[in-house]
Design an enzyme around this catalytic site. Structure first.
Site, PDB file in Angstrom:
ATOM      1  N   PRO A 165      24.897  21.533  30.377  1.00 48.35           N
ATOM      2  CA  PRO A 165      24.305  22.382  29.341  1.00 48.35           C
ATOM      3  C   PRO A 165      24.182  23.830  29.785  1.00 48.35           C
ATOM      4  O   PRO A 165      23.646  24.100  30.854  1.00 48.35           O
ATOM      5  CB  PRO A 165      22.920  21.761  29.156  1.00 48.35           C
ATOM      6  CG  PRO A 165      22.606  21.116  30.465  1.00 48.35           C
ATOM      7  CD  PRO A 165      23.913  20.661  31.025  1.00 48.35           C
ATOM      8  N   ASP A 198      20.481  23.887  27.829  1.00 49.83           N
ATOM      9  CA  ASP A 198      19.486  23.893  28.890  1.00 49.83           C
ATOM     10  C   ASP A 198      18.432  24.921  28.489  1.00 49.83           C
ATOM     11  O   ASP A 198      18.755  26.082  28.291  1.00 49.83           O
ATOM     12  CB  ASP A 198      20.177  24.309  30.195  1.00 49.83           C
ATOM     13  CG  ASP A 198      19.263  24.166  31.392  1.00 49.83           C
ATOM     14  OD1 ASP A 198      18.264  23.430  31.297  1.00 49.83           O
ATOM     15  OD2 ASP A 198      19.548  24.796  32.423  1.00 49.83           O
ATOM     16  N   TRP A 203      16.232  21.368  37.260  1.00 52.30           N
ATOM     17  CA  TRP A 203      17.422  20.625  37.654  1.00 52.30           C
ATOM     18  C   TRP A 203      17.264  19.140  37.352  1.00 52.30           C
ATOM     19  O   TRP A 203      18.247  18.429  37.207  1.00 52.30           O
ATOM     20  CB  TRP A 203      17.717  20.823  39.138  1.00 52.30           C
ATOM     21  CG  TRP A 203      18.227  22.189  39.415  1.00 52.30           C
ATOM     22  CD1 TRP A 203      17.591  23.169  40.113  1.00 52.30           C
ATOM     23  CD2 TRP A 203      19.454  22.745  38.970  1.00 52.30           C
ATOM     24  NE1 TRP A 203      18.366  24.294  40.136  1.00 52.30           N
ATOM     25  CE2 TRP A 203      19.511  24.067  39.447  1.00 52.30           C
ATOM     26  CE3 TRP A 203      20.523  22.250  38.210  1.00 52.30           C
ATOM     27  CZ2 TRP A 203      20.588  24.906  39.199  1.00 52.30           C
ATOM     28  CZ3 TRP A 203      21.585  23.081  37.956  1.00 52.30           C
ATOM     29  CH2 TRP A 203      21.612  24.386  38.448  1.00 52.30           C
ATOM     30  N   GLN A 254      27.386  24.871  41.236  1.00 43.13           N
ATOM     31  CA  GLN A 254      26.604  23.718  40.787  1.00 43.13           C
ATOM     32  C   GLN A 254      26.654  22.566  41.788  1.00 43.13           C
ATOM     33  O   GLN A 254      26.059  21.526  41.541  1.00 43.13           O
ATOM     34  CB  GLN A 254      27.124  23.220  39.439  1.00 43.13           C
ATOM     35  CG  GLN A 254      26.949  24.201  38.318  1.00 43.13           C
ATOM     36  CD  GLN A 254      25.490  24.419  37.991  1.00 43.13           C
ATOM     37  OE1 GLN A 254      24.646  23.584  38.281  1.00 43.13           O
ATOM     38  NE2 GLN A 254      25.178  25.563  37.424  1.00 43.13           N
ATOM     39  N   TRP A 313      23.705  20.918  39.639  1.00 45.02           N
ATOM     40  CA  TRP A 313      23.911  19.835  38.682  1.00 45.02           C
ATOM     41  C   TRP A 313      24.658  18.657  39.296  1.00 45.02           C
ATOM     42  O   TRP A 313      24.319  17.510  39.086  1.00 45.02           O
ATOM     43  CB  TRP A 313      24.662  20.377  37.466  1.00 45.02           C
ATOM     44  CG  TRP A 313      24.636  19.492  36.271  1.00 45.02           C
ATOM     45  CD1 TRP A 313      23.529  18.911  35.717  1.00 45.02           C
ATOM     46  CD2 TRP A 313      25.756  19.076  35.478  1.00 45.02           C
ATOM     47  NE1 TRP A 313      23.893  18.181  34.620  1.00 45.02           N
ATOM     48  CE2 TRP A 313      25.250  18.258  34.451  1.00 45.02           C
ATOM     49  CE3 TRP A 313      27.125  19.335  35.535  1.00 45.02           C
ATOM     50  CZ2 TRP A 313      26.075  17.688  33.484  1.00 45.02           C
ATOM     51  CZ3 TRP A 313      27.942  18.763  34.569  1.00 45.02           C
ATOM     52  CH2 TRP A 313      27.413  17.950  33.560  1.00 45.02           C
ATOM     53  N   LYS A 324      32.576  40.964  42.718  1.00 49.36           N
ATOM     54  CA  LYS A 324      31.819  40.138  41.795  1.00 49.36           C
ATOM     55  C   LYS A 324      31.547  40.940  40.521  1.00 49.36           C
ATOM     56  O   LYS A 324      31.303  42.137  40.583  1.00 49.36           O
ATOM     57  CB  LYS A 324      30.487  39.795  42.458  1.00 49.36           C
ATOM     58  CG  LYS A 324      30.091  38.361  42.328  1.00 49.36           C
ATOM     59  CD  LYS A 324      28.860  38.125  43.165  1.00 49.36           C
ATOM     60  CE  LYS A 324      28.139  36.895  42.691  1.00 49.36           C
ATOM     61  NZ  LYS A 324      27.011  36.568  43.557  1.00 49.36           N
ATOM     62  N   LYS A 353      26.608  43.448  35.807  1.00 54.40           N
ATOM     63  CA  LYS A 353      26.312  44.485  34.812  1.00 54.40           C
ATOM     64  C   LYS A 353      26.131  45.830  35.499  1.00 54.40           C
ATOM     65  O   LYS A 353      26.520  46.866  34.981  1.00 54.40           O
ATOM     66  CB  LYS A 353      25.028  44.118  34.066  1.00 54.40           C
ATOM     67  CG  LYS A 353      25.267  43.078  32.992  1.00 54.40           C
ATOM     68  CD  LYS A 353      24.014  42.843  32.173  1.00 54.40           C
ATOM     69  CE  LYS A 353      24.233  41.625  31.290  1.00 54.40           C
ATOM     70  NZ  LYS A 353      23.050  40.801  31.158  1.00 54.40           N
TER      71      LYS A 353
END
Length: 1136
Positions: free
Chosen positions: A49, A88, A591, A627, A631, A683, A686
């Site tokens: 999610p 999520d 988590w 993850q 996850w 990377k 913003k």
RNA sequence: UGAUGCUUAGCUCAGCUGGUUAGAGCAGGUGCCUUAUACGCACAAGGUCAUCGGUUCAAAUCCGAUAGCAUCAACCA
């Protein structure tokens, strides 16, 4: 319905995609693709999610492309792939965003804003960008069911989590304990690892560090030990021994309870002087770290002459031993006070046995002394090792960061300057000074290291014991490790390495969070902590609630409406003995929310047991590599932890259960994709302004080009350097080529009315080139299927690219063009159409998972005429299956030979500057064996027409004509000869032409190397034709081609004729004539070209569709053209 | 600090269990518009395979060390 194929009006992927999207939504193509597979074997996919409180980025496009293409592929393969979406919704990022927007801090919650309002705000914020996410999902062509998503804040979802928690609780796997966590005394709060990872939290600071001396106690254990007995005390300064330990946080010394050594580290006992007190001392430290404290020139120095002020310390090693030898030795407490007396220690931990040498694997000899001062309250390692050896725990600092009472002169002092007190005196310095004076410090200095600081207060954090709830994952470690071995990890190394190591070193899962917006821990407890109740369902809660209400509690509580704070906290329950119980304040780690999705998305076990049973475990999941410990771990951990409970619930519902079907695994295959970096490898952030907007990218270049680029540029698990130029290239090169091939097909198929109505022409009746492209096509199907099954879409995509560009477009179509526009509509032409159609249709099916739009557009346009497939979309069709009978590797090989030969000839032509339009007489190809000749003969026509030569001459008997080169076949000979390889290799390289001929003829040759006779067989060397003296030669691998560049008059004339044809064709085109228009041509007579035009008149007329070619002595309104440096005046007119 | 991965042409990437001319595409170069495509095609040129050391007859490939980059975990005496 038209019987004409629709042409594209230019390659505009975004607009094609819009049309397809409209069609999909109108015809419910996604839903239908799932329905069509009703009853088929399910392929289970879990959607990780996303959190919709932030904008989606380009990195979401790559992971979703990956998920989508696997699901589409499996659907086409005949599986049913349901894709339930999810959101999520809990967690810290949501809270932080709300706090930022409201301009409040954590302290304000419950004061300036009620928890109810705060959580309401979180609930509103969390799906703020859902629209944007939905838009991206749609535009990028990600097929996922968003009509009925699971949402983690949903009461039903939470109820499933409670069920899980209760099961864990009942098994004793959910427990409360102390853990050492980052804590900010200035802010009065624990910090999450997320907060600790904020930029700027780690700062380089100079702290007072001290090497302190712990005096060994001469008890029975010490004096009775072997190492002690080995010491020769006669040479020692005294019989006092000191263990030296280093600390950068002297304030933890009063809380010291142990000294940790590395069991296999070498330690030494050294006699020397204390540099501060100048008293003779004997100290123990790691051998490897001697150099930090003692200068080499002081070794065995002048002990007798040492006096105060002397810079050089004399020292001598008296004994050496391993860490494990001194384990169990006791030492005197360093800073004894009331608060840390043995009684005080025992009052906290009755069994405690402190002030011992213990051993731990975490000890290194990188810095310090190799003996680690251990204060269990203030370090995670300390806590762990302390617990293992039961040395007790002392927390002599309160939550404000002050020493407790009962520590003499240090009582109540702040251990760091938390209050910005200008007069703050560093207690660490005072402790060090005191130890210096007491002959208990060996070295005190400022030490610079990086240390974490609270991001809110900028003050140093300290590690502090806090209550927390844990899941005892370590109990299931073996199962988790075993099950992990059965998971198909892409890439493999992540599963074995990163994930495998993580499992090996696993610690219990710290589940609790002191936050507001999350799943509450369903544990109620009496005030004295004696009685506890874990709730596993809403029904249980209701029952308990009613009972308590009947007993007079919960007067102001409406009932059970929302399972979040503050509502559940308002509920009072009744303990078994009739006491009131309140909920413990903790929430569970988000988590846990996501790791529980296999169960909670179906509200298992309260509903949908059958659906769950069919959708567990997942066949495939995919997320970012970040993850791995998120996850991927929580899914895996819960799968292992809850296995038996799942079995039980399924059995209750009458569903067959076994270990093969439900091994306690949450997923069978997992792809962890890498990051998307900017084109310079930085990377995206913003702050740097290098973030790629996925909407712009898709709107400009199309989702297909974007998806294709993301998948084929690098393997999903490698980091991707995202460069817009790459997408443009994909668009031009791949989609452009495919588009042109389709347009070409349509152009002629519409003229001839080809609709695949004739019967399929058997392969053996088709020409060589048709059989070749179909063979290649079927080879491609095999490859793509293999790659896709192995979750290697990059390889699959690249194979498709190569086929389209090199095989289909630049060889098959190019060589076959004439077949489409010349001649009658009979077998050869139909064969060409059928072949090209089959290639196009198959290709778009192969690429449909990766580029779902363009493939569907082409497919539907093809199918609209032929109606070979009864369905609305390519995504409802079956994935191609390779026809082994169509694959002819010999054929593919010789076509490669033809392509290579052509390429060599073109290269030669270029070298001597003879354009392809100029015919040449012949090429020579030395053939090394009969097979090669046979292969070449079959493709000779293709080669001669492609490179415009009249004939190919094969050279078999070659001695004297061509010179050959021989080199050893290293693979074969290396094994046979081993070390003699070098000498033999030199000998072989020096072979004369005669010797090469000999080995070719006899099949073997004897040579003498270093006095030894060695017989080489023909198959142990590679012979290539290198050169044909006097000829222009080129070679590639074992293929050598020579070109006869003699230009006879005849050839020149033909060249002129061809050039002339070319010029006339240009004029036709410029004049806008139709392809079928007949013309008549007048040429102003020119002596230089007269012969060329007369001799090849028939050829010329046939080519340019001229009924006549006239030579005139005068021409008006003619066009001047240039034919091989000769100017010519012509007029071209349409006939009739 | 640890774990894992990466480092090959100017750029993006191939290169299987070691085998001798290290391959593509793009960019740059040269040449080409034959009724699909100049948004194209062809050809040529581009490399100390990050560095150092080892194993081996033979290393881009295997091993070790170093450096740089990345991710995750940690920062602890």
């Amino acid at each position: 319905m038209s019987n004409k194929y629709q042409e594209f009006s230019g390659l505009n992927l975004p607009s094609i995609e819009q049309a397809i999207l409209a069609k999909w939504s109108e015809s419910q193509a996604f839903e239908k693709s799932v329905e069509l597979r009703n009853g088929a074997t399910p392929f289970v996919f879990y959607e990780g999610p996303p959190s919709a409180n932030g904008m989606p980025g380009i990195h979401h496009v790559i992971s979703r492309t990956l998920k989508d293409l696997v699901c589409r592929y499996k659907t086409m393969q005949g599986f049913q792939v349901k894709r339930k979406g999810g959101w999520d919704t809990h967690g810290l990022p949501v809270e932080l965003q709300v706090e930022k927007e409201l301009g409040i801090t954590k302290e304000d919650i419950g004061k300036k804003i009620s928890i109810e309002e705060y959580n309401q705000k979180c609930r509103e914020t969390v799906l703020r960008y859902k629209d944007k996410w939905d838009e991206l999902t749609r535009k990028m062509g990600y097929w996922v069911d968003l009509n009925d998503p699971y949402i983690t804040f949903d009461n039903k979802y939470i109820e499933s989590l409670w069920w899980l928690l209760k099961k864990l609780y009942d098994k004793g796997l959910l427990y409360e304990s102390v853990s050492i966590q980052p804590y900010s005394p200035a802010a009065g709060t624990g910090l999450s690892s997320h907060e600790l990872n904020q930029p700027g939290t780690y700062k380089d600071v100079k702290d007072t560090s001290a090497v302190v001396m712990f005096k060994a106690v001469k008890d029975a254990a010490l004096t009775g030990s072997n190492w002690y007995k080995s010491i020769d005390f006669s040479g020692l300064q005294s019989d006092e021994l000191f263990f030296m330990a280093w600390t950068t946080t002297p304030w933890t010394l009063p809380s010291n309870l142990g000294l940790t050594v590395g069991p296999n580290i070498d330690y030494v006992l050294v006699k020397t002087f204390n540099p501060y007190t100048h008293l003779p001392v004997n100290v123990i430290l790691a051998k490897a770290l001697l150099g930090k404290y003692f200068k080499p020139e002081g070794e065995n120095g002048d002990f007798a002459g040492y006096k105060e002020g002397e810079k050089l310390l004399p020292w001598t090693i008296v004994a050496s031993f391993k860490g494990k030898d001194i384990e169990g030795c006791r030492y005197e407490q360093l800073l004894p006070y009331e608060a840390n007396s043995l009684e005080a220690i025992k009052s906290i931990t009755p069994s405690a046995d402190p002030f011992r040498i213990i051993s731990g694997d975490f000890v290194t000899t990188e810095d310090g002394t190799g003996i680690v001062h251990t204060a269990p309250a203030f370090g995670a390692d300390d806590y762990k090792v302390g617990k293992k050896f039961d040395i007790g725990i002392l927390t002599l600092v309160d939550r404000q960061g002050r020493f407790v009472e009962g520590l003499g002169e240090f009582s109540s002092r702040y251990v760091k300057n938390y209050k910005d007190d200008a007069d703050y005196v560093d207690v660490n310095v005072d402790i060090s000074v005191k130890l210096k004076k007491e002959n208990r410090a060996f070295k005190v200095e400022k030490y610079e290291h990086s240390y974490p600081h609270c991001w809110r207060t900028d003050k140093p954090i300290l590690y502090y014991p806090l209550d927390a709830w844990f899941i005892k994952t370590t109990d299931l470690k073996d199962r988790m490790v075993e099950l992990n071995k059965t998971i198909n990890w892409k890439p493999k190394s992540t599963g074995e390495g990163r994930f495998g190591n993580w499992l090996e070193n696993m610690v219990d899962w710290n589940l609790s969070r002191s936050r507001y917006w999350g799943t509450p821990l369903p544990v109620w407890r009496t005030e004295d902590g004696e009685e506890e109740l874990c709730i596993g369902s809403v029904a249980e809660l209701t029952e308990a609630f009613d009972k308590a209400t009947a007993a007079g509690y919960n007067k102001d509580v409406k009932g059970i409406v929302d399972l979040h704070k503050p509502f559940v906290d308002d509920i009072t329950l009744l303990s078994a003995s009739g006491k009131p119980m309140k909920r413990v304040p903790d929430l569970v780690d988000v988590w846990f929310d996501s790791g529980a999705m296999p169960y909670a998305q179906w509200h298992f076990p309260f509903e949908n047991k059958e659906i769950f049973a069919q959708n567990y475990p997942a066949d495939f999941i995919a997320e970012g590599v970040d993850q791995t410990r998120g996850w991927f771990y929580t899914l895996h951990a819960l799968g292992s932890l809850i296995k038996e409970d799942v079995h039980e619930e399924l059995k209750k519902a009458g569903i067959a259960v076994n270990d093969t079907k439900y091994p306690g695994l949450a997923y069978k295959a997992v792809v962890s994709n890498g990051l998307v970096l900017d084109k310079n490898g930085n990377k995206m952030s913003k702050r740097l302004g290098n973030v790629v907007n996925p909407f712009e990218t898709i709107d400009t270049f199309g989702a297909d080009a974007t998806r294709w680029y993301l998948i084929t540029n690098a393997s999903p698990w490698d980091n991707l350097k995202f460069d817009i130029e790459g997408i443009k290239e994909v668009q031009r090169k791949f989609f452009g080529t495919l588009y042109n091939t389709y347009q070409f097909f349509v152009l002629y198929a519409n003229v001839d009315g080809f609709a695949f109505t004739e019967k399929y022409i058997p392969l053996e009746e088709r020409p060589e080139i048709d059989r070749w492209i179909l063979s290649s096509l079927n080879t491609l199907i095999k490859k793509v299927t293999l790659y896709m099954n192995d979750y290697e879409p990059t390889m699959a995509g690249r194979a498709i690219e190569t086929f389209v560009d090199e095989h289909l477009s630049n060889w098959y179509v190019r060589l076959c063009r004439r077949r489409f526009w010349k001649g009658e509509y009979e077998q050869d032409k139909i064969s060409a159409y059928q072949t090209l159609y089959e290639c196009l249709e198959t290709l778009v099916k192969l690429m449909a998972p990766v580029s779902p739009f363009f493939s569907d557009a082409v497919f539907c346009q093809l199918n609209a005429v032929t109606k070979r497939f009864n369905g609305g979309s390519i995504h409802h069709a079956d994935f191609p299956v390779a026809n082994e009978a169509a694959i002819d590797t010999d054929l593919e090989e010789r076509m490669q030979l033809a392509q290579d030969t052509s390429s060599l000839v073109l290269s030669l032509r270029k070298k001597v500057n003879i354009k392809v339009r100029q015919p040449l007489q012949k090429i020579l190809i030395p053939v090394l064996n009969p097979e090669m000749k046979a292969q070449l003969e079959k493709v000779a026509d293709l080669i001669t027409s492609e490179v415009n030569v009249k004939e190919i001459q094969y050279l078999t008997e070659t001695e004297g004509i061509i010179s050959k080169k021989v080199k050893p076949n290293f693979k074969v000979l290396g094994n046979k000869l081993g070390a003699k390889m070098k000498a033999v290799s030199a000998a072989v390289n020096n072979f004369t032409q005669h010797e090469i001929a000999e080995i070719e003829k006899a099949g073997k040759i004897a040579l003498s190397v270093d006095g030894e006779e060695i017989v080489l067989n023909l198959n142990e060397v590679d012979i290539t034709a290198e050169d044909i003296p006097g000829w222009s030669v080129a070679n590639k691998g074992t293929l050598t081609v020579a070109l006869d560049i003699t230009l006879t008059d005849e050839l020149k004339k033909e060249g002129n004729a061809r050039e002339f044809v070319n010029r006339i064709q240009n004029i036709r085109k410029e004049s806008g004539f139709e392809l079928t228009d007949r013309i008549f041509v007048q040429v102003l007579d020119n002596a230089l070209l007269r012969d060329s035009l007369t001799d090849f008149k028939n050829y010329i007329c046939a080519e340019i569709l001229a009924d006549n070619l006239e030579y005139v002595s005068e021409l008006q309104g003619g066009i001047e053209i240039e034919v091989n440096d000769t100017l010519l005046n012509v007029s071209v007119n349409k006939k009739g």
